[in-house]
Design a protein around this motif. Structure first.
Motif, mmCIF file in Angstrom:
data_model
loop_
_atom_site.group_PDB
_atom_site.id
_atom_site.type_symbol
_atom_site.label_atom_id
_atom_site.label_comp_id
_atom_site.label_asym_id
_atom_site.label_seq_id
_atom_site.Cartn_x
_atom_site.Cartn_y
_atom_site.Cartn_z
ATOM 1 N N VAL A 30 27.695 74.834 70.019
ATOM 2 C CA VAL A 30 27.435 75.315 69.320
ATOM 3 C C VAL A 30 28.279 74.876 68.192
ATOM 4 C CG1 VAL A 30 29.824 76.294 71.133
ATOM 5 C CG2 VAL A 30 29.280 77.811 69.297
ATOM 6 N N ASN A 31 28.409 75.287 66.637
ATOM 7 C CA ASN A 31 28.928 75.274 65.736
ATOM 8 C C ASN A 31 30.376 75.359 65.526
ATOM 9 O OD1 ASN A 31 28.456 73.196 63.646
ATOM 10 N ND2 ASN A 31 27.000 74.659 62.435
ATOM 11 N N TRP A 32 31.132 75.012 66.644
ATOM 12 C CA TRP A 32 32.339 74.341 66.398
ATOM 13 C C TRP A 32 32.868 72.852 66.000
ATOM 14 C CZ3 TRP A 32 32.924 77.993 71.655
ATOM 15 C CH2 TRP A 32 33.283 79.055 71.112
ATOM 16 N N ASP A 33 34.049 73.106 65.390
ATOM 17 C CA ASP A 33 34.557 71.684 65.191
ATOM 18 C C ASP A 33 34.756 70.596 66.101
ATOM 19 O OD1 ASP A 33 35.732 72.135 62.214
ATOM 20 O OD2 ASP A 33 36.044 73.746 63.711
ATOM 21 N N SER A 34 35.060 71.276 67.163
ATOM 22 C CA SER A 34 35.439 70.641 68.597
ATOM 23 C C SER A 34 34.100 70.096 68.972
ATOM 24 C CB SER A 34 35.870 71.204 70.009
ATOM 25 O OG SER A 34 34.851 72.728 69.867
ATOM 26 N N GLU A 35 33.278 71.252 68.882
ATOM 27 C CA GLU A 35 31.765 70.923 69.634
ATOM 28 C C GLU A 35 30.912 69.980 68.902
ATOM 29 O OE1 GLU A 35 32.231 70.873 72.393
ATOM 30 O OE2 GLU A 35 33.823 72.939 72.303
ATOM 31 N N ILE A 36 30.697 70.141 67.860
ATOM 32 C CA ILE A 36 30.488 69.014 66.160
ATOM 33 C C ILE A 36 30.442 67.393 66.882
ATOM 34 C CG2 ILE A 36 30.331 67.841 64.427
ATOM 35 C CD1 ILE A 36 30.550 71.085 62.917
ATOM 36 N N ALA A 37 32.202 67.533 67.267
ATOM 37 C CA ALA A 37 32.088 66.344 67.638
ATOM 38 C C ALA A 37 32.077 65.576 69.003
ATOM 39 C CB ALA A 37 34.113 66.449 67.171
ATOM 40 N N SER A 38 32.423 66.080 69.979
ATOM 41 C CA SER A 38 31.616 66.236 71.026
ATOM 42 C C SER A 38 30.115 66.186 71.295
ATOM 43 C CB SER A 38 32.091 66.796 72.356
ATOM 44 O OG SER A 38 31.514 68.271 72.279
ATOM 45 N N ALA A 39 29.695 66.639 70.786
ATOM 46 C CA ALA A 39 28.055 66.478 71.088
ATOM 47 C C ALA A 39 27.608 65.081 70.281
ATOM 48 C CB ALA A 39 27.654 67.675 69.926
ATOM 49 N N ASN A 40 28.458 64.802 69.632
ATOM 50 C CA ASN A 40 27.699 63.320 68.155
ATOM 51 C C ASN A 40 28.060 62.564 68.537
ATOM 52 O OD1 ASN A 40 27.009 63.717 65.538
ATOM 53 N ND2 ASN A 40 27.997 65.966 65.404
ATOM 54 N N VAL A 41 29.251 62.524 69.444
ATOM 55 C CA VAL A 41 29.749 61.216 70.187
ATOM 56 C C VAL A 41 28.876 60.902 70.952
ATOM 57 C CG1 VAL A 41 31.664 60.074 71.699
ATOM 58 C CG2 VAL A 41 32.352 61.732 69.574
ATOM 59 N N VAL A 42 28.418 62.329 72.696
ATOM 60 C CA VAL A 42 27.569 61.381 73.600
ATOM 61 C C VAL A 42 26.170 61.185 72.668
ATOM 62 C CG1 VAL A 42 26.747 62.956 74.837
ATOM 63 C CG2 VAL A 42 28.001 63.579 75.008
ATOM 64 N N ALA A 43 25.819 62.080 71.420
ATOM 65 C CA ALA A 43 24.439 61.702 71.372
ATOM 66 C C ALA A 43 24.379 60.113 70.443
ATOM 67 C CB ALA A 43 24.597 62.395 69.298
ATOM 68 N N GLU A 44 25.876 59.313 70.407
ATOM 69 C CA GLU A 44 25.882 58.337 69.605
ATOM 70 C C GLU A 44 25.992 57.083 70.788
ATOM 71 O OE1 GLU A 44 25.148 57.262 66.517
ATOM 72 O OE2 GLU A 44 25.176 59.566 66.327
ATOM 73 N N VAL A 45 26.623 57.657 71.667
ATOM 74 C CA VAL A 45 26.685 56.408 73.202
ATOM 75 C C VAL A 45 25.047 57.290 73.720
ATOM 76 C CG1 VAL A 45 27.613 56.382 75.478
ATOM 77 C CG2 VAL A 45 29.168 57.378 73.812
ATOM 78 N N THR B 216 33.879 63.075 56.596
ATOM 79 C CA THR B 216 33.614 61.809 56.919
ATOM 80 C C THR B 216 32.232 62.481 57.602
ATOM 81 O OG1 THR B 216 34.887 60.000 57.403
ATOM 82 C CG2 THR B 216 33.275 59.599 58.977
ATOM 83 N N ASP B 217 31.191 62.184 57.790
ATOM 84 C CA ASP B 217 29.577 62.743 58.104
ATOM 85 C C ASP B 217 29.879 62.409 60.138
ATOM 86 O OD1 ASP B 217 26.597 63.036 58.525
ATOM 87 O OD2 ASP B 217 26.260 60.742 60.223
ATOM 88 N N PRO B 218 29.631 63.033 59.951
ATOM 89 C CA PRO B 218 29.999 63.971 62.142
ATOM 90 C C PRO B 218 29.180 62.520 62.553
ATOM 91 C CG PRO B 218 29.070 65.912 61.650
ATOM 92 C CD PRO B 218 29.137 64.994 59.577
ATOM 93 N N ALA B 219 28.254 61.780 62.684
ATOM 94 C CA ALA B 219 27.422 60.993 63.313
ATOM 95 C C ALA B 219 28.507 59.444 62.555
ATOM 96 C CB ALA B 219 25.763 60.696 63.073
ATOM 97 N N GLU B 220 28.580 59.378 61.580
ATOM 98 C CA GLU B 220 29.503 57.649 61.434
ATOM 99 C C GLU B 220 30.982 58.126 62.052
ATOM 100 O OE1 GLU B 220 30.033 54.517 60.324
ATOM 101 O OE2 GLU B 220 28.440 56.019 59.602
ATOM 102 N N ALA B 221 31.576 59.050 62.107
ATOM 103 C CA ALA B 221 32.991 59.476 62.621
ATOM 104 C C ALA B 221 32.539 59.027 64.285
ATOM 105 C CB ALA B 221 33.167 61.220 62.422
ATOM 106 N N ALA B 222 31.608 59.743 64.632
ATOM 107 C CA ALA B 222 31.514 59.586 65.830
ATOM 108 C C ALA B 222 31.427 57.922 66.539
ATOM 109 C CB ALA B 222 30.186 60.549 66.787
#
Length: 313
Positions: free
Chosen positions: A216-231, A179-185
């Protein structure tokens, strides 16, 4: 919105998420090809895997704290004498781990939690009796100085953002599965309205105010950055997320070129960066507690501690 000299800072955005789709886990079995000698000879009953994997720990980016800690472990433990830490990227590490598990081969990797690999595969941390990797870590939120006055609503969302490992791993797994990171978020946000409302409580919607987040382009931070961005986008912000290496990520916030990050692993992983830039950023505290780093192996390997590994002959 700032502009980076991408060549100067060594941006890592070219890492492909597809590198992380690394096969399915194995439920058991044991590798017998490594022999049965431990650090005290055959009496230990532990397999000797060092020669099979060329006395190599599969690492991630050279600037990561877990890599530095692994290099310290090589110097600290007699059982790691003659070993080397091979650096590459988090994606390449995950790929190598998946390939080893598919073939039920031994491998030792630099690992951290939260990470989707612990849900995907049957893994374990090696015990660290010397405490080289330290205690549990926190993932913290750092913002540029002056953000509270400049963008108070963005500041408050970042200050109130906090979640659990299991929540982060939900997003990570969905991304890892394609799933695209933004869509997953967005999917996670729609299913966790109570958590999200606690992050936006007391804030007002804005009209296109720009915010720059770095990670930083780690899986964990891809997730958190995208969630915060979408909020933030739901609150009316125009948000840009920029993946960077560890040092440039901290430098961008410290210099005010980026508004903030939710990707500061402390005290160990980003310890060198905090020492250099900590006085130039505002620390908003932990957004996730109980993070961990260390050496990780598949469960089927007959080792439980770093001391069970074998020094190079």
């Amino acid at each position: 919105m700032f502009k980076f000299d991408w060549k100067r800072i060594g941006m890592t955005a070219g890492l492909s998420l597809t590198l992380l789709a690394a096969g399915c886990g194995s439920d058991g079995g044991s590798s017998e090809s490594g022999g049965e000698s431990g650090s005290d000879g055959e009496s230990s009953g532990k397999a000797n895997y060092g020669e099979e994997i060329n006395y190599e720990i599969t690492g991630i980016e050279a600037g990561a704290g877990v890599v530095a800690a692994s290099q310290d472990a090589v110097e600290t433990y007699d059982s790691l004498s003659g070993w080397e830490v091979s650096t590459s990227s988090s994606g390449a590490m995950a790929t190598a781990l998946g390939e080893a598990i598919d073939n039920e081969e031994p491998i030792v990797v630099t690992g951290w939690t939260p990470h989707w690999k612990f849900a995907e595969y049957d893994l374990k941390y090696l015990e660290d009796p010397e405490g080289v990797f330290g205690d549990a870590e926190e993932i913290k939120t750092m913002v540029k100085t002056g953000l509270k006055d400049e963008k108070p609503n963005a500041y408050k969302i970042l200050d109130q953002f906090q979640w659990e490992t299991s929540q982060m791993e939900e997003v990570m797994l969905e991304i890892q599965n394609g799933t695209d990171p933004a869509e997953a978020a967005k999917n996670w946000i729609s299913n966790n309205e109570d958590a999200v409302s606690s992050w936006t409580e007391g804030t007002e919607k804005v009209d296109g105010k720009e915010v720059e987040l770095v990670y930083v382009n780690w899986d964990s931070e891809i997730a958190s950055a995208n969630v915060v961005a979408e909020v933030m986008k739901e609150q009316g912000f125009e948000v840009t997320t920029t993946p960077l290496d560890n040092g440039p990520m901290w430098e961008a916030v410290a210099n005010g070129e980026a508004d903030g990050m939710v990707a500061a692993w402390l005290p160990a992983t980003h310890g060198p960066q905090f020492e250099k830039y900590g006085e130039q950023v505002e620390d908003l505290g932990a957004n996730l507690e109980g993070a961990k780093i260390g050496l990780v192996v598949p469960e089927y390997m007959d080792v439980d501690s770093i001391e069970d590994l074998q020094a190079a002959e």
